[in-house]
Design a protein around this motif. Sequence first.
Motif, PDB file in Angstrom:
ATOM      1  N   ILE A 228      -2.136   2.363  12.484  1.00 56.71           N
ATOM      2  CA  ILE A 228      -2.952   3.579  12.392  1.00 56.71           C
ATOM      3  C   ILE A 228      -4.393   3.319  12.840  1.00 56.71           C
ATOM      4  N   ARG A 250       4.328   6.429  12.328  1.00 62.58           N
ATOM      5  CA  ARG A 250       5.276   6.819  11.277  1.00 62.58           C
ATOM      6  C   ARG A 250       4.500   7.319  10.058  1.00 62.58           C
ATOM      7  N   GLU A 251       3.777   8.377  10.275  1.00 62.91           N
ATOM      8  CA  GLU A 251       2.959   8.968   9.224  1.00 62.91           C
ATOM      9  C   GLU A 251       3.307  10.443   9.083  1.00 62.91           C
ATOM     10  N   ASP A 252       2.838  11.037   8.000  1.00 63.55           N
ATOM     11  CA  ASP A 252       3.058  12.459   7.777  1.00 63.55           C
ATOM     12  C   ASP A 252       2.407  13.269   8.894  1.00 63.55           C
ATOM     13  N   LYS A 256      -1.360  13.113  10.986  1.00 62.73           N
ATOM     14  CA  LYS A 256      -1.414  12.933  12.435  1.00 62.73           C
ATOM     15  C   LYS A 256      -2.192  14.061  13.110  1.00 62.73           C
TER      16      LYS A 256
END
Length: 354
Positions: A228, A250-252, A256
């Motif tokens: 990130i 691979r984040e919410d 993003k």
Amino acid sequence: MVINLKKKLFYISVLSIIGLIIFRSERIIFYTQKTLDMCYEVIIPSLFPFFVCSGLLIYSGFAEVVSKYSKSIMRPLFNVAPAGAVAFILGIISGFPLGAVCVKDLYKSGNLSKVEAERLLSFCNNSGPLFIIGAIGTAIYLKPLYGIVLYAIHITSSIIVGVIFRGYGKGKHNSPPTHINTNDVSIPKAVTLALDASSKNILNVCFSVIFFSAIAQTLLELLPISPILNAIATGLCEFSTGVLNISLLREDITLKLILTSFIVGFSGLSVHLQVMSVTADSGLSLKPYILGKALHGIIAAAITAIVLFFAKVQPVFSPVEKPLSMSISMYFAFMFIALCILTFFIISRKGKSQ
């Protein structure tokens, strides 16, 4: 010959980049090819047609028309001469770095004072709808509505920054009322000029993206940071690659989109250097521009967080695809109206205090 500190830092930076290219040549080639693909698949299709259309408007006399109908907006809202509306409008409909180019031309032609041009630089150099809606919303996130909302937030944040900077340089000289005199050219000639300028602009954008993206991503590989932080750092260097990397995290989806809004608002070192090169011979200070872009990113991220908090966005790649709730439009409309009321309240209060 005495070399000043800026030149020393510049030489050290260039030599360091040369060393990076020599010792990490394979990674440089890999990221250059990767960014070339992005330019071919995303940047050129989303930006070039709009560059041509904006060029047609400029060369056909649109600037003069806009100037006549913006007297009641630019001075009260941004404390800038009406001619500045050209740079603002083209900045929000065409993308980087056309807004800055227009500001420089308006200043050098005498339509803006130095202070007004610097005020205008703080908020008029923005990303265009075709990139945010087409590239980010449709091509990257596969949701055009995401792009529409991000673009609306992007422009709202730009207006807020412009209001904040309306007091910059207070007491210094402002230009007298003027209007733009545009040479009347035929439509075929306007098309030729627009295509020529657009070809140069899109090449400039793509080569800038390729260079800064390849260098930044190769350098960031050497640093032990999380994915990130890597995506954010890449975006701070070159915003289009950063936006793409953020979308792959691979984040919410909410996080993003907030990060995407910040990066697009800030626009990245690559764009800042384009603006520096455009205004290098004008004598304009870029301090308001840099501070304005930082504020733009922060304000855009904050508004995006508020909007998405109410909207409850569904994950983009979830098994059950759902469009954004209609509530996002309702909440954003309410927020936009509230911001407009607040803006005019601030202006009226400043007008009474003067």
